[in-house]
Design an enzyme around this catalytic site. Structure first.
Site, PDB file in Angstrom:
ATOM      1  N   PHE A 140       0.867  -1.184   0.000  1.00  0.00           N
ATOM      2  CA  PHE A 140       0.000   0.000   0.000  1.00  0.00           C
ATOM      3  C   PHE A 140       0.894   1.222   0.000  1.00  0.00           C
ATOM      4  O   PHE A 140       1.743   1.384   0.873  1.00  0.00           O
ATOM      5  CB  PHE A 140      -0.911   0.019   1.232  1.00  0.00           C
ATOM      6  CG  PHE A 140      -1.915   1.149   1.171  1.00  0.00           C
ATOM      7  CD1 PHE A 140      -3.188   0.939   0.652  1.00  0.00           C
ATOM      8  CD2 PHE A 140      -1.570   2.432   1.595  1.00  0.00           C
ATOM      9  CE1 PHE A 140      -4.104   1.988   0.569  1.00  0.00           C
ATOM     10  CE2 PHE A 140      -2.485   3.479   1.506  1.00  0.00           C
ATOM     11  CZ  PHE A 140      -3.754   3.260   0.998  1.00  0.00           C
ATOM     12  N   ASP A 225       9.234   2.565   1.376  1.00  0.00           N
ATOM     13  CA  ASP A 225       8.107   3.329   1.900  1.00  0.00           C
ATOM     14  C   ASP A 225       8.000   3.037   3.390  1.00  0.00           C
ATOM     15  O   ASP A 225       7.525   1.978   3.805  1.00  0.00           O
ATOM     16  CB  ASP A 225       6.838   2.895   1.148  1.00  0.00           C
ATOM     17  CG  ASP A 225       5.571   3.549   1.697  1.00  0.00           C
ATOM     18  OD1 ASP A 225       5.619   4.131   2.798  1.00  0.00           O
ATOM     19  OD2 ASP A 225       4.526   3.454   1.022  1.00  0.00           O
ATOM     20  N   LYS A 254       2.892   9.816   8.119  1.00  0.00           N
ATOM     21  CA  LYS A 254       2.152   9.328   9.301  1.00  0.00           C
ATOM     22  C   LYS A 254       2.667   9.880  10.638  1.00  0.00           C
ATOM     23  O   LYS A 254       2.254  10.932  11.059  1.00  0.00           O
ATOM     24  CB  LYS A 254       2.136   7.812   9.318  1.00  0.00           C
ATOM     25  CG  LYS A 254       1.016   7.225   8.449  1.00  0.00           C
ATOM     26  CD  LYS A 254       0.614   5.846   8.937  1.00  0.00           C
ATOM     27  CE  LYS A 254      -0.188   5.063   7.929  1.00  0.00           C
ATOM     28  NZ  LYS A 254      -1.544   5.555   7.757  1.00  0.00           N
TER      29      LYS A 254
HETATM   30  N1  PMP Z   1       2.343   4.178   2.438  1.00  0.00           N
HETATM   31  C1  PMP Z   1       2.052   3.384   3.472  1.00  0.00           C
HETATM   32  C2  PMP Z   1       2.984   2.258   3.808  1.00  0.00           C
HETATM   33  C3  PMP Z   1       0.896   3.598   4.223  1.00  0.00           C
HETATM   34  O1  PMP Z   1       0.605   2.770   5.246  1.00  0.00           O
HETATM   35  C4  PMP Z   1       0.050   4.675   3.886  1.00  0.00           C
HETATM   36  C5  PMP Z   1      -1.204   4.967   4.664  1.00  0.00           C
HETATM   37  N2  PMP Z   1      -1.862   3.887   5.166  1.00  0.00           N
HETATM   38  C6  PMP Z   1       0.401   5.479   2.795  1.00  0.00           C
HETATM   39  C7  PMP Z   1       1.552   5.209   2.100  1.00  0.00           C
HETATM   40  C8  PMP Z   1      -0.462   6.641   2.376  1.00  0.00           C
HETATM   41  O2  PMP Z   1      -0.350   7.663   3.318  1.00  0.00           O
HETATM   42  P1  PMP Z   1      -1.426   8.837   3.345  1.00  0.00           P
HETATM   43  O3  PMP Z   1      -2.714   8.255   3.775  1.00  0.00           O
HETATM   44  O4  PMP Z   1      -0.841   9.827   4.324  1.00  0.00           O
HETATM   45  O5  PMP Z   1      -1.482   9.394   1.967  1.00  0.00           O
END
Ligand code: PMP
Length: 414
Positions: A140, A225, A254
């Protein structure tokens, strides 16, 4: 002054339901304040937050140092753009470079996880002159079109096709499959060091080192990521530190601002150099208010040695969860305070039962109970959560789950 009208939980829910777009599936909870690992609803019922903030409040809700930093900055300057310099922004960039490996020397600040990945994808394409991005099934990376194109989940992608071309997907944790997927057109491999949304999946210990080697052999950039895993969540400041592999591009968000929206891309020196001035940017990136929150958060994480606390408490928490005698538990897995309990049944009913017992946890896939508490969680809090999990699973049988049509026979595919 007339006394403020007291608003009820029902009023708030009705109002939000009346106006909100409807894209979120919600719990019937109206949360109005927090402190440390706890949040309270409008009726003053306390919950342990193992997911209400989606893992963002690393150093605890209403953290005094972060609140003070936000207050002081708000009185001075909330926003100024990147066409001028700013003291707090400069300090945050220096801090990010200081806490990442020596080869990571350049920072791009943005406002969310998806934006960090969007920037990373653009930087990788511009730096290599190649279009291909390989990401993992179960991964994700966000909801904007580039990050979404790297997030191969049918329910997320299907309504929005056509996606960005050039993205391919491999099974997570399988270095051989990755070797086969890399082509002369591949710019970058984009992975989470531990998959979060995809089910709290920890890859084999040598996976990232193998991925790093493959990237080096084929002249491909490695984007990690750490939007969910970053800043101590997994027991190290960054989850890649468990592996020994260092990325070329690191994406963060986050927990970085303890709930204040901020994201960052940290890269090797030469990577963003290929971008012309104004080829990429964002109005709010490097916003001083968010930078002040992030600086205070990172200081708290380091000063209180929260990565080590996450490692120790996470290990204890998982050990206790593993000791639960429930036929419903397929596996307990995770790293630090990023913990998943995979069930042999749909997780939703148990998440709602936990809520009634004062624990907010979130799903990962349809069968995993995911716990992403603030890193200030105490051993007593962890014990309380385990007791509630034991209570909601206690007495539950596979047969009962089957009768309800909620049994899931095999581990869900990523
Ligand atoms: N990358 C990862 C690994 C995530 O867990 C998330 C959010 N769950 C995101 C990207 C996307 O982040 P945002 O919701 O702040 O756009």
């Amino acid at each position: 002054m007339p006394a403020a009208k007291k608003v009820s939980a029902e009023d708030v829910r009705a109002q939000e339901d009346r106006y909100e777009s409807g894209v979120y599936s919600k719990r019937p909870l109206v949360i109005t304040r927090g402190k440390g690992a706890y949040v309270w609803d409008i009726r003053n019922t306390r919950y342990i937050d193992c997911g209400a903030s989606f893992g963002t409040c690393l150093v605890g809700h209403a953290n005094a140092a972060v609140t003070q930093a936000i207050q002081e900055q708000a009185e001075k300057l909330v926003h100024v753009s990147n066409i001028v310099y700013n003291d707090v922004r400069a300090s945050l960039m220096a801090k990010l470079v200081e806490v990442t490996p020596p080869q990571m020397t350049r920072v791009f600040l943005c406002n969310s996880g998806t934006e960090a990945n969007e920037a990373a994808i653009k930087f990788a394409r511009a730096a290599t002159g190649k279009p291909g991005i390989v990401s993992a099934k179960g991964g994700f990376h966000g909801r904007t079109m580039g990050a979404l194109s790297a997030t191969p989940k049918e329910a997320y992608q299907a309504p929005f096709r056509p996606l960005v071309p050039g993205f391919t997907y491999v099974p997570y944790g399988d270095a051989k499959a990755l070797a086969e997927a890399i082509t002369p057109e591949t710019a970058a491999v984009l992975l989470e060091p531990v998959q979060g949304e995809g089910g709290v999946r920890v890859p084999p210990t040598d996976y990232l080192v193998k991925v790093r080697k493959l990237c080096d052999q084929h002249d491909v950039l490695l984007i990690l990521d750490e939007v969910q895993t970053g800043f101590g969540r997994t027991g190290k400041l960054f989850a890649f530190e468990h592996s020994g592999a260092v990325p070329d591009i690191l994406t963060l968000a986050k927990g970085m601002g303890n709930g204040v929206p901020i994201g960052a891309v940290v890269t090797r020196e030469e990577i963003p150099k290929k971008l012309a001035k104004a080829a990429h940017g964002t109005t709010f990136g490097g916003n001083p208010l968010a930078c002040a929150a992030a600086l205070a958060t990172i200081d708290q994480v380091l000063e209180r040695n929260l990565p080590q606390h996450a490692a120790e408490l996470g290990a204890y928490f998982m050990e206790r969860l593993r000791a639960l005698q429930s036929p419903l538990v397929r596996e307990v897995r995770g790293l630090g305070l990023m913990v998943g309990v995979e069930l042999k049944a749909k997780a939703q009913r148990y998440l709602m039962a936990l809520l009634e017992r004062g624990v907010i946890a979130i799903p990962a896939g349809s069968t995993v109970l995911r716990f992403l508490p603030p890193l200030v969680l105490t051993k007593d809090d962890a014990d309380f959560v385990v007791e509630q999990v034991a209570a909601v699973l206690g007495g539950e049988t596979l047969e009962a789950a089957k009768q309800r049509g909620e049994l899931v026979e095999v581990t869900e595919d990523a």
